[in-house]
Write an enzyme that holds these catalytic residues in place. Structure first.
Site, PDB file in Angstrom:
ATOM      1  N   GLN A 103     -98.638 -18.056  18.264  1.00  0.00           N
ATOM      2  CA  GLN A 103     -98.356 -18.211  19.685  1.00  0.00           C
ATOM      3  C   GLN A 103     -98.302 -16.841  20.359  1.00  0.00           C
ATOM      4  O   GLN A 103     -98.249 -16.738  21.565  1.00  0.00           O
ATOM      5  CB  GLN A 103     -97.005 -18.918  19.874  1.00  0.00           C
ATOM      6  CG  GLN A 103     -96.955 -20.314  19.288  1.00  0.00           C
ATOM      7  CD  GLN A 103     -95.533 -20.860  19.273  1.00  0.00           C
ATOM      8  OE1 GLN A 103     -95.035 -21.378  20.268  1.00  0.00           O
ATOM      9  NE2 GLN A 103     -94.860 -20.714  18.140  1.00  0.00           N
ATOM     10  N   ASN A 104     -98.317 -15.791  19.543  1.00  0.00           N
ATOM     11  CA  ASN A 104     -98.149 -14.438  20.061  1.00  0.00           C
ATOM     12  C   ASN A 104     -99.423 -13.922  20.715  1.00  0.00           C
ATOM     13  O   ASN A 104    -100.526 -14.199  20.232  1.00  0.00           O
ATOM     14  CB  ASN A 104     -97.695 -13.501  18.938  1.00  0.00           C
ATOM     15  CG  ASN A 104     -96.364 -13.940  18.370  1.00  0.00           C
ATOM     16  OD1 ASN A 104     -95.653 -14.749  18.967  1.00  0.00           O
ATOM     17  ND2 ASN A 104     -96.032 -13.435  17.194  1.00  0.00           N
ATOM     18  N   HIS A 121    -102.058 -18.893  22.481  1.00  0.00           N
ATOM     19  CA  HIS A 121    -101.618 -18.538  23.835  1.00  0.00           C
ATOM     20  C   HIS A 121    -102.360 -17.332  24.396  1.00  0.00           C
ATOM     21  O   HIS A 121    -101.856 -16.647  25.294  1.00  0.00           O
ATOM     22  CB  HIS A 121    -100.096 -18.301  23.847  1.00  0.00           C
ATOM     23  CG  HIS A 121     -99.314 -19.540  23.536  1.00  0.00           C
ATOM     24  ND1 HIS A 121     -97.992 -19.497  23.175  1.00  0.00           N
ATOM     25  CD2 HIS A 121     -99.660 -20.848  23.512  1.00  0.00           C
ATOM     26  CE1 HIS A 121     -97.560 -20.735  22.945  1.00  0.00           C
ATOM     27  NE2 HIS A 121     -98.551 -21.564  23.142  1.00  0.00           N
ATOM     28  N   CYS A 139    -119.346 -11.668  37.730  1.00  0.00           N
ATOM     29  CA  CYS A 139    -118.901 -10.271  37.791  1.00  0.00           C
ATOM     30  C   CYS A 139    -118.152  -9.927  36.507  1.00  0.00           C
ATOM     31  O   CYS A 139    -117.484 -10.771  35.918  1.00  0.00           O
ATOM     32  CB  CYS A 139    -118.004 -10.066  39.011  1.00  0.00           C
ATOM     33  SG  CYS A 139    -118.759 -10.615  40.550  1.00  0.00           S
ATOM     34  N   ASN A 218     -86.501 -18.349   9.769  1.00  0.00           N
ATOM     35  CA  ASN A 218     -85.888 -17.996  11.051  1.00  0.00           C
ATOM     36  C   ASN A 218     -84.412 -17.694  10.814  1.00  0.00           C
ATOM     37  O   ASN A 218     -83.728 -18.479  10.157  1.00  0.00           O
ATOM     38  CB  ASN A 218     -86.014 -19.173  12.037  1.00  0.00           C
ATOM     39  CG  ASN A 218     -85.733 -18.775  13.468  1.00  0.00           C
ATOM     40  OD1 ASN A 218     -84.840 -17.983  13.742  1.00  0.00           O
ATOM     41  ND2 ASN A 218     -86.464 -19.369  14.391  1.00  0.00           N
ATOM     42  N   PRO A 219     -83.929 -16.573  11.331  1.00  0.00           N
ATOM     43  CA  PRO A 219     -82.503 -16.272  11.108  1.00  0.00           C
ATOM     44  C   PRO A 219     -81.576 -17.207  11.882  1.00  0.00           C
ATOM     45  O   PRO A 219     -80.382 -17.256  11.597  1.00  0.00           O
ATOM     46  CB  PRO A 219     -82.368 -14.833  11.616  1.00  0.00           C
ATOM     47  CG  PRO A 219     -83.528 -14.587  12.498  1.00  0.00           C
ATOM     48  CD  PRO A 219     -84.629 -15.508  12.036  1.00  0.00           C
TER      49      PRO A 219
HETATM   50  N1  APR Z   1     -87.748 -12.896  12.166  1.00  0.00           N
HETATM   51  C1  APR Z   1     -87.950 -14.237  12.290  1.00  0.00           C
HETATM   52  N2  APR Z   1     -87.545 -14.955  13.378  1.00  0.00           N
HETATM   53  C2  APR Z   1     -86.889 -14.288  14.345  1.00  0.00           C
HETATM   54  C3  APR Z   1     -86.629 -12.897  14.276  1.00  0.00           C
HETATM   55  C4  APR Z   1     -87.091 -12.206  13.117  1.00  0.00           C
HETATM   56  N3  APR Z   1     -86.897 -10.892  12.970  1.00  0.00           N
HETATM   57  N4  APR Z   1     -85.942 -12.525  15.406  1.00  0.00           N
HETATM   58  C5  APR Z   1     -85.801 -13.650  16.159  1.00  0.00           C
HETATM   59  N5  APR Z   1     -86.363 -14.704  15.517  1.00  0.00           N
HETATM   60  C6  APR Z   1     -86.486 -16.090  15.988  1.00  0.00           C
HETATM   61  C7  APR Z   1     -85.420 -16.537  16.957  1.00  0.00           C
HETATM   62  O1  APR Z   1     -84.304 -17.066  16.287  1.00  0.00           O
HETATM   63  C8  APR Z   1     -86.154 -17.606  17.765  1.00  0.00           C
HETATM   64  O2  APR Z   1     -85.995 -18.886  17.161  1.00  0.00           O
HETATM   65  O3  APR Z   1     -87.698 -16.166  16.701  1.00  0.00           O
HETATM   66  C9  APR Z   1     -87.617 -17.201  17.673  1.00  0.00           C
HETATM   67  C10 APR Z   1     -88.228 -16.675  18.976  1.00  0.00           C
HETATM   68  O4  APR Z   1     -88.280 -17.748  19.871  1.00  0.00           O
HETATM   69  P1  APR Z   1     -88.891 -17.555  21.338  1.00  0.00           P
HETATM   70  O5  APR Z   1     -88.377 -16.314  21.913  1.00  0.00           O
HETATM   71  O6  APR Z   1     -88.666 -18.830  22.051  1.00  0.00           O
HETATM   72  O7  APR Z   1     -90.445 -17.323  21.055  1.00  0.00           O
HETATM   73  P2  APR Z   1     -91.576 -18.395  20.728  1.00  0.00           P
HETATM   74  O8  APR Z   1     -91.054 -19.533  19.934  1.00  0.00           O
HETATM   75  O9  APR Z   1     -92.731 -17.668  20.185  1.00  0.00           O
HETATM   76  O10 APR Z   1     -91.949 -18.905  22.201  1.00  0.00           O
HETATM   77  C11 APR Z   1     -93.013 -19.783  22.347  1.00  0.00           C
HETATM   78  O11 APR Z   1     -92.972 -19.525  24.731  1.00  0.00           O
HETATM   79  O12 APR Z   1     -92.524 -18.043  26.379  1.00  0.00           O
HETATM   80  C12 APR Z   1     -93.532 -18.749  25.763  1.00  0.00           C
HETATM   81  O13 APR Z   1     -95.824 -18.274  25.552  1.00  0.00           O
HETATM   82  C13 APR Z   1     -94.573 -17.847  25.145  1.00  0.00           C
HETATM   83  O14 APR Z   1     -95.620 -17.982  22.972  1.00  0.00           O
HETATM   84  C14 APR Z   1     -94.393 -18.063  23.648  1.00  0.00           C
HETATM   85  C15 APR Z   1     -93.813 -19.454  23.595  1.00  0.00           C
END
Ligand code: APR
Length: 251
Positions: A103-104, A121, A139, A218-219
């Protein structure tokens, strides 16, 4: 953990045996802010409606362009972490086994060694026109007049980043390839996502319904923990090397 390592060993015996879905947490240890982590998350500091939507960009294109320019700079300065590198090394050792879906919008998976990462994404480094260009030939954004944002000298069209904004459709080919990978894999690792955003979050359930084992890394608790057979409470850069470099997986 050893159960997951055994599943990984088995998955290496099958083409497409391992699917990995990643979110912002995957890049957190590379210094890239997540979206929803309390206080540090981008959405705790910025309004997604203003910055990650077409309406918000049209309302103030300079504000939007500057925000993405700063995020691009952050990604350029960042380096793949041990988790990205472990996935890259696994991909080299076991060609055809891993399908990596992210998703990154950063390029850390590609720089970590998985060039064919499926991007759900979009890509923060890609420029697109805000309006569909009606000129033929179309363009080229590379020829746009510099500015914040750059604009087209011929039709005044504005440049926007090539990411998927809220309310926009995901790239159809990427979504289809991700669905195929989820249905085909024996094991799905879901790393660093809150599971808050669909359709990406639905891939874990798809894999489970098609007989795969789902493991979350996931932590913190996520919205899709119920889909997991195993939950590993740790970070991407800590847990992935332990799993992917384990004896019988690393060789
Ligand atoms: N290692 C693993 N997981 C982690 C770490 C880490 N070091 N640090 C944080 N996390 C976890 C958090 O606990 C959280 O559950 O990563 C998750 C990040 O969640 P979001 O910030 O919601 O990101 P994401 O799930 O990728 O969001 C999905 O939302 O904003 C939109 O388009 C954007 O692609 C993104 C989508």
């Amino acid at each position: 953990m050893h159960e997951v390592v055994a599943l990984l060993r088995a998955a290496t015996q099958h083409p497409g045996g391992l699917a990995v879905l990643t979110g912002a947490g995957m890049s957190a240890e590379s210094g890239i802010a997540t979206f929803r982590d309390a206080l540090t998350g981008l959405w705790a500091r910025f309004d997604p409606a203003q910055l990650a939507s077409e309406e918000g960009y049209r309302e103030d294109p300079q504000r939007g362009w500057d925000w993405y320019a700063e995020r691009r700079e952050n990604v350029r300065r960042a380096a793949p972490n041990a988790g990205h590198l472990a996935l890259g090394a696994f991909h080299r050792r076991h060609p055809g086994v891993l399908t990596l879906v992210t998703q990154n919008v950063d390029d850390l998976h590609q720089r970590g060694g998985v060039a064919d990462t499926i991007r759900l994404h979009g890509d923060i480094f890609v420029d697109r026109w805000l309006e569909r260009c009606r000129e033929r030939p179309a363009c080229d954004t590379a020829a746009a007049t510099p500015g914040r944002p750059p604009s087209c000298a011929r039709c005044g069209n504005l440049v926007r980043p090539g990411v998927v904004w809220f309310g926009e459709n995901l790239p159809a080919a990427s979504l289809e390839a991700a669905g195929d990978a989820a249905r085909r894999c024996r094991l799905m690792l879901v790393v660093g996502t809150s599971g808050a955003v669909w359709p990406a979050a639905g891939l874990a359930g798809q894999a489970r319904r098609h007989g795969a084992t789902v493991v979350i890394v996931n932590p913190h608790p996520s919205e899709i923990d119920a889909e997991a057979h195993h939950v590993l409470r740790g970070t991407a850069a800590e847990v992935l090397p332990v799993l992917l470099d384990a004896p019988g997986v690393s060789s």
